[in-house]
Design an enzyme around this catalytic site. Sequence first.
Site, PDB file in Angstrom:
ATOM      1  N   ARG A 156       5.431   0.076  -5.940  1.00  0.00           N
ATOM      2  CA  ARG A 156       5.363  -0.693  -4.698  1.00  0.00           C
ATOM      3  C   ARG A 156       4.434  -1.900  -4.828  1.00  0.00           C
ATOM      4  NH1 ARG A 156       6.770   2.363  -0.075  1.00  0.00           N
ATOM      5  NH2 ARG A 156       5.195   1.340   1.180  1.00  0.00           N
ATOM      6  N   CYS A 173       0.812  -1.214   0.000  1.00  0.00           N
ATOM      7  CA  CYS A 173       0.000   0.000   0.000  1.00  0.00           C
ATOM      8  C   CYS A 173       0.848   1.268   0.000  1.00  0.00           C
ATOM      9  CB  CYS A 173      -0.891   0.044   1.231  1.00  0.00           C
ATOM     10  SG  CYS A 173      -1.945  -1.376   1.419  1.00  0.00           S
ATOM     11  N   TRP A 195      -2.988  -2.731  -1.668  1.00  0.00           N
ATOM     12  CA  TRP A 195      -2.567  -4.097  -1.976  1.00  0.00           C
ATOM     13  C   TRP A 195      -3.349  -4.978  -1.017  1.00  0.00           C
ATOM     14  CZ3 TRP A 195       0.339  -8.116   0.374  1.00  0.00           C
ATOM     15  CH2 TRP A 195       0.953  -9.017  -0.507  1.00  0.00           C
ATOM     16  N   GLU A 210      18.093 -17.438  -6.819  1.00  0.00           N
ATOM     17  CA  GLU A 210      17.726 -16.078  -7.212  1.00  0.00           C
ATOM     18  C   GLU A 210      17.291 -16.043  -8.687  1.00  0.00           C
ATOM     19  OE1 GLU A 210      16.891 -13.542  -5.828  1.00  0.00           O
ATOM     20  OE2 GLU A 210      17.199 -11.881  -7.200  1.00  0.00           O
ATOM     21  N   GLU A 268       8.871 -14.340 -10.759  1.00  0.00           N
ATOM     22  CA  GLU A 268       8.267 -13.066 -10.374  1.00  0.00           C
ATOM     23  C   GLU A 268       7.695 -12.296 -11.554  1.00  0.00           C
ATOM     24  OE1 GLU A 268      10.445 -10.974  -6.650  1.00  0.00           O
ATOM     25  OE2 GLU A 268      11.734 -11.318  -8.357  1.00  0.00           O
ATOM     26  N   ASN A 308      -1.880   1.982   5.696  1.00  0.00           N
ATOM     27  CA  ASN A 308      -0.975   0.913   5.273  1.00  0.00           C
ATOM     28  C   ASN A 308      -0.650   0.118   6.518  1.00  0.00           C
ATOM     29  OD1 ASN A 308       1.145  -0.650   4.405  1.00  0.00           O
ATOM     30  ND2 ASN A 308       2.525   1.051   3.918  1.00  0.00           N
ATOM     31  N   GLY A 309      -0.919  -1.186   6.499  1.00  0.00           N
ATOM     32  CA  GLY A 309      -0.648  -2.007   7.680  1.00  0.00           C
ATOM     33  C   GLY A 309      -1.828  -2.915   7.969  1.00  0.00           C
ATOM     34  N   LYS A 317      13.630 -14.715  -9.877  1.00  0.00           N
ATOM     35  CA  LYS A 317      13.467 -13.617 -10.852  1.00  0.00           C
ATOM     36  C   LYS A 317      12.521 -14.050 -11.961  1.00  0.00           C
ATOM     37  CE  LYS A 317      14.468 -10.782  -9.278  1.00  0.00           C
ATOM     38  NZ  LYS A 317      14.916 -10.781  -7.950  1.00  0.00           N
ATOM     39  N   HIS A 377      17.913 -36.173  -6.615  1.00  0.00           N
ATOM     40  CA  HIS A 377      17.085 -36.713  -5.528  1.00  0.00           C
ATOM     41  C   HIS A 377      15.613 -36.379  -5.722  1.00  0.00           C
ATOM     42  CE1 HIS A 377      20.664 -37.935  -3.354  1.00  0.00           C
ATOM     43  NE2 HIS A 377      21.200 -36.800  -3.780  1.00  0.00           N
ATOM     44  N   LYS A 400       6.555  -4.340  -3.809  1.00  0.00           N
ATOM     45  CA  LYS A 400       7.987  -4.046  -3.698  1.00  0.00           C
ATOM     46  C   LYS A 400       8.449  -4.176  -2.258  1.00  0.00           C
ATOM     47  CE  LYS A 400      11.999  -2.501  -4.992  1.00  0.00           C
ATOM     48  NZ  LYS A 400      12.854  -3.582  -5.506  1.00  0.00           N
TER      49      LYS A 400
END
Length: 624
Positions: free
Chosen positions: A27, A2, A75, A497, A504, A104-105, A501, A520, A619
């Site tokens: 964000r 948010c 969000w 990573e 995402e 926000n929260g 990427k 395995h 973000k």
Amino acid sequence: MCGIVGYVGRKPVANLLIEGLKRLEYRGYDSAGIAVVTEKGLKVGRSVGRVRVLEELVQTTGGFEGFLGIAHTRWATHGSPSERNAHPHRGTSRKGDTIAVVHNGIIENYVALKKYLTDKGHVFESETDTEVLAKLIAELYDGNLEHAVQSALREVTGAYAIAVISDHEPHTLVCARKGSPLIIGIAENAYVIASDPSAIIAHTTQVLTLDDYQVARLCAGAADRASGEPWAVEFRTTTIDNVPVSRDVQELELDLQQIELGGYDHFMLKEIMEQPESIRNCLRGRIDQREAKVVLGGLNKLVRDLVRAKRFLLTAQGTAYHAGLIGEYLLQDLAKIPAQCEYASEFRYRNPIIEDGTVAVAVSQSGETADTLAALREAKERGATAIGVVNVVGSTIARDTDAGVYLHVGPEIGVASTKAFVGQVTVLTLIALYLGKRRFLSDDVVRAYLTELEKMPEHIRRVLEHSDMIHDSVARHVHRNNWLFLGRGYNYPVALEGALKLKEISYIHAEGMPAAEMKHGPIALIDEGMPVVFVATRGSQYDKVISNIQEVRARGGRVLAVATEGDDHIHQYADAVFPVPDVPEPLQPIVTVIPLQLVAYHAAVLRGLDVDKPRNLAKSVTVE
Ligand code: G6P
């Protein structure tokens, strides 16, 4: 996550708020809204989707003329993305004044509060926790917004950054925070508040921040509204118990150019391409070749504790967690200190044992990730020395640590973290050498690493030159929906990573793992044409990685290999080779991750996706 923007001052507020929201789009969000105090009362507009949809709504419906307003990108946490659930939320006081709130929260005790307010006759229209806050402030409002906000926040548990306005007080903006970020900009004849500096920088570089449980009342206006004179601005900061607190005005170190696209199609590409420069900035002033030492002013006051530490505990989420994993290898290898990296969200809930001599390292780009912050506080409470490896200067994690090292890679706008990851790994390398030198590493060894580190900007530049070739290789495989990323040693976290990427931003399912682990279980996935990306640079485990490559080839998989420049041998096994300069193993992640960033970027563009606004992602994740 948010985003909040608010303004009170002399300029018409609606467009200014919309421009602010656009700066916060990166964000991550799913809906947006605005509230303005107008001559005719409070005017609210909300919409699902992009800020430009809200902008159209404001232009077509009209009536948003005013000089005090708040706006929000949401969000979803409580309740689906919908117009009804979008902020601002409203409440009506007993005298009929309207209160609007953006938040926000998370309000954790919202169920009990909602029941209390429903019993008092308030009717709820959304499924959000924020509406409870709006109605609670309205219930407690008797003409003084600051007091109503303070009283309401004394009843609330959870995390919040809020901005509140009332049609009864057309010159007053009240904001407060606990846990979630909020910055107050002091502009000419005006105040502008926002969740992060990018929405403030166009107006001012003078800012205030609040600590947890603090409230700011910002007033800008004229006694005579008709003539607009004399104009007065004043602010007051208090705790939620109405105890005055003084806050220092600080200078924002950010310029507008840093947060604009500068000719690139996407922020992610810009940030990938500017890595030579951002890593040069990260290293600046930190390498003393003559003395063969690393200069980290931010750690000096703790140097004795750090050198004698028995254990380093790194904690982070997402991409920063992968950097932390590399930090684990670096600290053990170069400084010979036992080190362990853990997801912050897991660490804090497993009753962790913190022995004497433990140093907790919070790794975070934003410095606001809720889980990382909570884990850091948990470790501190149990006696650990806390240090931060953070990008955003003055962020909550940076302020909550005993000492730290900033990345200095500049603002990262792209939701998929790139230059911050390389900055985090670079800083962790510097910390490992800083400690290694004081523990047992010889000057010659330190000097050799420092020489190599100084070459990193140039090395990265050379890797970036292969962007077109990487694009063409990715184009041949981008229709495949399952990819594997494999590496060993220092390059195992790089494989994780690379997979993150790709997931995402291209929404391709990808998994990263240690190359040996493939046998395995995951080897069962490999079939004709499945792309498998190997980080196969020269080093102690090179031959083993080559064997793993052959196992994939034998099952029809397509191999894309990140390999050392001049390694001709690997071409016979790989469908595509992405060359990186030959650097010592502990420094390899800084160069080997670059082709993987480009693989993800090109895959997303080739699939026609919005690279800078990937679906469902935020973000900065400021809820647990
Ligand atoms: C979110 C972002 C990731 C980031 C992670 C940790 O998930 O989308 O890119 O790596 O949070 O963020 P931090 O700001 O703590 O590095």
